[in-house]
Design a protein around this motif. Structure first.
Motif, short mmCIF file in Angstrom:
data_model
loop_
_atom_site.label_atom_id
_atom_site.label_comp_id
_atom_site.label_asym_id
_atom_site.label_seq_id
_atom_site.Cartn_x
_atom_site.Cartn_y
_atom_site.Cartn_z
N ASP A 1 0.86 -1.19 0.00
CA ASP A 1 0.00 0.00 0.00
C ASP A 1 0.88 1.23 0.00
N CYS A 2 0.93 1.92 -1.13
CA CYS A 2 1.72 3.15 -1.26
C CYS A 2 0.81 4.36 -1.48
N VAL A 3 -0.41 4.27 -0.99
CA VAL A 3 -1.38 5.35 -1.14
C VAL A 3 -1.63 6.04 0.18
N GLY A 4 -2.11 5.30 1.19
CA GLY A 4 -2.35 5.89 2.50
C GLY A 4 -3.75 6.45 2.66
N PHE A 5 -3.88 7.38 3.60
CA PHE A 5 -5.20 7.75 4.11
C PHE A 5 -6.04 8.61 3.17
N GLU A 6 -5.46 9.16 2.11
CA GLU A 6 -6.26 9.91 1.15
C GLU A 6 -6.67 9.04 -0.05
N ALA B 1 -12.30 7.44 -0.24
CA ALA B 1 -12.73 6.30 0.57
C ALA B 1 -11.48 5.72 1.22
N PRO B 2 -11.13 6.18 2.41
CA PRO B 2 -9.79 5.93 2.96
C PRO B 2 -9.42 4.48 3.22
N ALA B 3 -10.41 3.58 3.31
CA ALA B 3 -10.07 2.18 3.55
C ALA B 3 -9.96 1.37 2.26
N THR B 4 -10.14 2.00 1.12
CA THR B 4 -10.20 1.27 -0.15
C THR B 4 -8.97 0.42 -0.40
N VAL B 5 -7.79 1.01 -0.26
CA VAL B 5 -6.58 0.27 -0.60
C VAL B 5 -6.35 -0.87 0.38
N LEU B 6 -6.52 -0.62 1.66
CA LEU B 6 -6.31 -1.69 2.64
C LEU B 6 -7.23 -2.87 2.37
N ASN B 7 -8.49 -2.59 2.06
CA ASN B 7 -9.43 -3.68 1.79
C ASN B 7 -9.11 -4.39 0.48
N SER B 8 -8.72 -3.64 -0.53
CA SER B 8 -8.46 -4.25 -1.83
C SER B 8 -7.21 -5.12 -1.81
N ILE B 9 -6.17 -4.70 -1.07
CA ILE B 9 -4.96 -5.54 -1.05
C ILE B 9 -5.19 -6.82 -0.24
N ILE C 1 2.78 -1.85 4.29
CA ILE C 1 1.94 -0.64 4.29
C ILE C 1 2.79 0.59 4.63
N PRO C 2 3.64 1.03 3.69
CA PRO C 2 4.38 2.27 3.92
C PRO C 2 3.54 3.52 3.67
N GLY C 3 2.37 3.38 3.03
CA GLY C 3 1.47 4.52 2.84
C GLY C 3 1.09 5.13 4.18
N LEU C 4 1.00 6.45 4.23
CA LEU C 4 0.81 7.17 5.49
C LEU C 4 -0.64 7.12 5.95
N ARG D 1 -11.79 -4.46 6.46
CA ARG D 1 -12.28 -5.83 6.61
C ARG D 1 -11.22 -6.68 7.31
N PHE D 2 -11.00 -6.38 8.58
CA PHE D 2 -9.95 -7.08 9.30
C PHE D 2 -10.23 -8.58 9.38
N GLY D 3 -11.51 -8.95 9.42
CA GLY D 3 -11.86 -10.37 9.44
C GLY D 3 -11.35 -11.10 8.21
N LEU D 4 -11.34 -10.42 7.05
CA LEU D 4 -10.81 -11.03 5.83
C LEU D 4 -9.32 -11.28 5.97
N GLY D 5 -8.59 -10.26 6.47
CA GLY D 5 -7.16 -10.43 6.66
C GLY D 5 -6.84 -11.54 7.66
N TRP D 6 -7.67 -11.63 8.71
CA TRP D 6 -7.46 -12.68 9.71
C TRP D 6 -7.71 -14.05 9.10
#
Length: 404
Positions: free
Chosen positions: A270-275, A286-294, A306-309, A330-335
């Motif tokens: 993730d090289c995008v971050g909170f924006e 949509a600030p969670a987009t990248v985290l959920n998509s990866i 996750i070096p994105g800020l 979607r932390f449950g997905l990562g878990w």
């Protein structure tokens, strides 16, 4: 001694080049300086004549008004310079040395530093572990988008280039050692990239391009870069990356499947971050987009770098939760997929010496990968505007006209 010119955050959407004080070996009061740091003596530090200093996407977050940065803050945490004055307690760094400055300010004495976690030094920021030059809530250390800057803990922190003349020949590459190259590399290492890996990099800004190049250096078989910006994707493609345009096609997994024959990769960064923005032509923030998509596109047992800020305070966020860094992931997905997550500032000193040798040997071509573009100090305000519009360039400021 002469004065000093610096790039200063003035108000949301605006930076200015202003005359400011010549630095001394003490942290004085000023915009953003923590009161507990005012008057801090730095005889362990040096004064640098700045040779190059880069504009970073992290600076843009402040300039857009997306942090609590105060007006008057001198910007800049990516610094390369020549030592012109040394403090009383500096033993090994000498006048005339050409050095790279890690953006993390680290004392070298605390438990974190002794364990090589210089990104969370315990002694340089009274508010929290970790610090950086010219950045909000980081203790108030003055930024280096200027003609001259003070750098503390010089013997511990500074990376001296072994041959000054040869270093100047590759200065557009070596200037990336202060942040962007180690940050991209840390993202790839954190994601477990190894020979034969398939890797997805979210974001084709300078850090994303650095992460993609780093993944190639680590032996990745296929590096896929995703973004909404066609110009930035073209830059990723220019050095051998596959690309997915998430503005034209919001189906990330489907596009990866077309490239790999599988909708999942071994590693994601993730090289995008909170924006972050959503995908598709009608995308919005949509600030969670990248985290959920990866998490979606990384295989079970894979790792996410996750070096994105991500920040704890964002006054311009789209909702109240996001204003304090609370995101709907979607932390449950990562878990369920047994993912490993690695976040936080990059500990630059873990990587910068090795990456310096990769540059000097010709193995790494980071300036080409990120499209390094040299500008004067006075051109910085325009460069900030261009960068904010999404041009695919890494702007490198040359305050004294020293770069050929």
């Amino acid at each position: 001694m002469a004065g000093n010119k610096a790039v200063v955050y003035s108000k949301p959407g605006s930076v200015e080049v202003r005359n400011t004080d010549f630095p001394e070996l003490v942290l004085k009061d000023g915009p953003g300086v923590n009161p507990l740091n005012v008057g801090r003596k730095c005889e362990h530090g040096v004064i640098l004549k700045v040779v190059t200093t880069n504009i970073c996407g992290s600076d843009q977050h402040m300039v857009r008004g997306r942090t609590t940065a105060p007006s008057g803050l001198i910007l800049g945490h990516e610094i390369t310079g020549e030592v012109i004055e040394v403090g009383r307690d500096v033993e090994f760094i000498k006048k005339g040395d050409l050095v790279s400055v890690p953006f993390n300010i680290a004392c070298g004495r605390c438990r974190s530093c002794k364990e090589r976690n210089t990104n969370v030094c315990l002694n340089v920021n009274p508010d929290r572990p970790g610090s950086a030059y010219g950045y909000v809530d980081m203790g108030g250390w003055v930024g280096g988008q200027s003609e001259y800057v003070m750098v503390p803990y010089a013997d511990f922190q500074l990376l001296k280039f072994p041959d000054k003349e040869k270093a100047m020949e590759k200065i557009l590459d070596l200037t990336m050692l202060s942040d962007i190259f180690p940050t991209g590399y840390h993202g790839a290492v954190s994601a477990g990239v190894r020979p034969g890996s398939t890797v997805y990099v979210a974001g084709a800004g300078p850090v994303g391009l650095a992460a993609a190049h780093s993944a190639q250096l680590l032996g990745a078989a296929v590096v896929i870069v995703g973004d909404l910006n066609a110009e930035r994707l073209a830059q990723a493609k220019s050095f051998g990356c596959e690309t997915v345009n998430l503005r034209e096609n919001s189906d990330l997994a489907g596009q990866i499947d077309q490239i790999l024959g599988s909708p999942e990769v071994d590693s994601a960064i993730d090289c995008v971050g909170f924006e972050a923005h959503g995908h598709g032509k009608a995308h919005g923030e949509a600030p969670a987009t990248v985290l959920n998509s990866i998490m979606e596109v990384t295989r079970a047992g894979g790792s996410l770098g996750i070096p994105g800020l991500y920040v704890t305070g964002d006054p311009g966020a789209v909702d109240e939760d996001s204003k304090i860094g609370t995101l709907k992931i979607r932390f449950g997905l990562g878990w369920a997929k047994s993912h490993t997550f690695v976040t936080g500032q990059t500990p630059v000193m873990k990587y910068n010496r090795d990456l310096m040798m990769a540059i000097l040997s010709g193995r790494a071509q980071i300036a080409k990968a990120v499209n390094a573009t040299l500008i004067s100090l006075d051109a910085a305000p325009q460069a900030y505007q261009d960068f904010d519009r999404g041009v695919s360039r890494k702007f490198v400021i040359d305050p004294h006209g020293l770069v050929k």
